[in-house]
Design a protein around this motif. Structure first.
Motif, mmCIF file in Angstrom:
data_model
loop_
_atom_site.group_PDB
_atom_site.id
_atom_site.type_symbol
_atom_site.label_atom_id
_atom_site.label_comp_id
_atom_site.label_asym_id
_atom_site.label_seq_id
_atom_site.Cartn_x
_atom_site.Cartn_y
_atom_site.Cartn_z
ATOM 1 N N THR A 187 0.829 -1.213 0.000
ATOM 2 C CA THR A 187 0.000 0.000 0.000
ATOM 3 C C THR A 187 0.853 1.248 0.000
ATOM 4 O O THR A 187 0.639 2.175 -0.801
ATOM 5 C CB THR A 187 -0.923 0.000 1.231
ATOM 6 N N ILE A 270 -5.149 0.550 -5.452
ATOM 7 C CA ILE A 270 -4.358 1.536 -4.715
ATOM 8 C C ILE A 270 -3.635 2.479 -5.662
ATOM 9 O O ILE A 270 -3.466 3.671 -5.372
ATOM 10 C CB ILE A 270 -3.368 0.820 -3.780
ATOM 11 N N PHE A 295 -2.840 6.983 4.156
ATOM 12 C CA PHE A 295 -2.234 5.670 4.398
ATOM 13 C C PHE A 295 -2.470 5.205 5.829
ATOM 14 O O PHE A 295 -2.807 4.035 6.066
ATOM 15 C CB PHE A 295 -0.734 5.727 4.102
ATOM 16 N N SER A 302 -7.850 -1.383 8.426
ATOM 17 C CA SER A 302 -7.782 -2.573 7.578
ATOM 18 C C SER A 302 -7.923 -3.872 8.354
ATOM 19 O O SER A 302 -8.322 -4.892 7.792
ATOM 20 C CB SER A 302 -6.451 -2.583 6.814
ATOM 21 N N THR A 324 -7.972 -1.924 1.339
ATOM 22 C CA THR A 324 -7.030 -2.460 2.328
ATOM 23 C C THR A 324 -7.725 -3.444 3.265
ATOM 24 O O THR A 324 -7.130 -4.450 3.667
ATOM 25 C CB THR A 324 -6.421 -1.313 3.146
#
Length: 374
Positions: A187, A270, A295, A302, A324
């Motif tokens: 990610t 992403i 992020f 997540s 995520t």
């Protein structure tokens, strides 16, 4: 065919730009090797070799039975300590746990009374203290139960629990953390590399060159997604096999090819998000300030660091269909549980749909950016 040809040549340009930057290459290698290993071996929530001292005022068979049950690798062999030595020993950090068993403890247990036992904990070692205290309580209760049954001094328990732990029998955090860390690094790197690829064109002035070429905005954008995505996909697969599986020793119960498919779909989602953020932020510092909070929020919700079942219902509902969140569940199902396509297809579908939504929004923003630049 013309579109595919344009995407291919633009992808080659992106690869030359990426591999021509040694710092980016070093960062990719580092996050999928040393970073994964340090998280597995350096950051652990397991109790290992915790120091325990015992004040045994009873000196009975039961107290010795409890003492003998405190064993490695969770605890070091218990040490005897005098009551007047407790404060100094805990002040200097010699012991994390001090168990004080009073005189007459076994007699009171056999008589059906409820004797009090004191457990002193040095909570400055937070993880060891929290998890280790629960381990000691389980040991304590199990030994008392076994002792009572041996002496027929209490009614037998109507149910005898037998606990089987699947997929991670020893509950080792080093089997869990590396797999989740690979997803986190995918990610982070995808957001950074794809966003930097867009902003680099603008800051270096090369985007004007693209504007005069017979290429469309969607071709430019797909080339950036494809170029950076393939590099991260290859690096993550090598990391999963050599670092996570071979070096750290995490078993891979499922198909690595299926995992690679899921990583590819996740990367698409992403990367589209990264391009959309890059079109909002005009410079690299501003992109960093925008990307990092996004992020962190994606990471926290997540379920890779903490179970989603512990989160409030509202938080679970908001983040249920985030890429995520879906990828964390997908990775756990494939790597740990050996799930097949018949089980994980909903996660793949959700990641694909969210990626398509991000792609449409990113394309809209990207076209506006090109128009403003032109």
């Amino acid at each position: 065919m013309r579109t595919l040809k344009n995407i291919w040549y633009l992808t080659l340009k992106e690869w030359r730009s990426l591999f021509g930057d040694p710092m980016l290459v070093i960062m990719i290698v580092f996050v999928f090797s040393a970073s994964i290993y340090s998280v597995a071996k350096g950051v652990s929530s397991d109790v290992k070799n915790a120091t325990v001292a015992i004040i045994d005022g009873d000196r009975s068979m039961l107290s010795h039975q409890i003492r003998d049950a405190v064993q490695a690798p969770y605890f070091k062999p218990p040490a005897d300590i005098k009551r007047e030595e407790i404060d100094r020993a805990m002040d200097v950090g010699d012991y994390i746990f001090v168990l004080d068993i009073p005189a007459g403890f076994e007699r009171d247990v056999l008589a059906g009374r409820k004797p009090e036992v004191q457990l002193l904990i040095d909570a400055t070692t937070m993880t060891q203290a929290g998890v280790g205290s629960s381990y000691l309580m389980q040991i304590f209760q199990r030994q008392i139960s076994d002792f009572l049954q041996q002496n027929n001094a209490a009614a037998m328990m109507p149910v005898q629990p037998v606990i089987n732990v699947s997929f991670n029998p020893n509950s080792l955090s080093e089997w869990y953390m590396p797999v989740m860390e690979v997803g986190n690094m995918i990610t982070l790197l995808t957001l950074v590399l794809v966003g930097a690829a867009v902003i680099r064109e603008r800051e270096r002035g090369t985007i004007e060159h693209l504007l005069v070429m017979p290429v469309r905005a969607v071709e430019i954008m797909m080339a950036k997604v494809l170029a950076n995505g393939t590099v991260i996909l290859a690096a993550s697969q090598l990391s999963m096999w050599f670092m996570v599986h071979k070096l750290i020793g995490v078993p891979i119960n499922g198909s690595l090819a299926l995992y690679a498919l899921g990583v590819g779909v996740f990367l698409f989602s992403i990367a589209a998000l990264g391009i959309m953020l890059a079109t909002i932020a005009p410079t690299m510092p501003q992109f960093g300030l925008l990307m990092l909070p996004v992020f962190v929020v994606l990471l926290l919700f997540s379920g890779s660091g903490a179970p989603r079942s512990n989160m409030p219902d509202a938080a679970q509902g908001i983040s249920e269909y985030w890429p995520t969140t879906q990828f964390a569940g997908f990775a756990q199902n494939v790597i740990y549980r050996g799930a097949g396509m018949d089980i994980v297809w909903p996660e793949l579908l959700v990641m694909g749909v969210t990626g398509a939504v991000f792609l449409v929004l990113a394309l809209f923003r990207f076209r506006k950016m090109l128009e403003q630049q032109g």
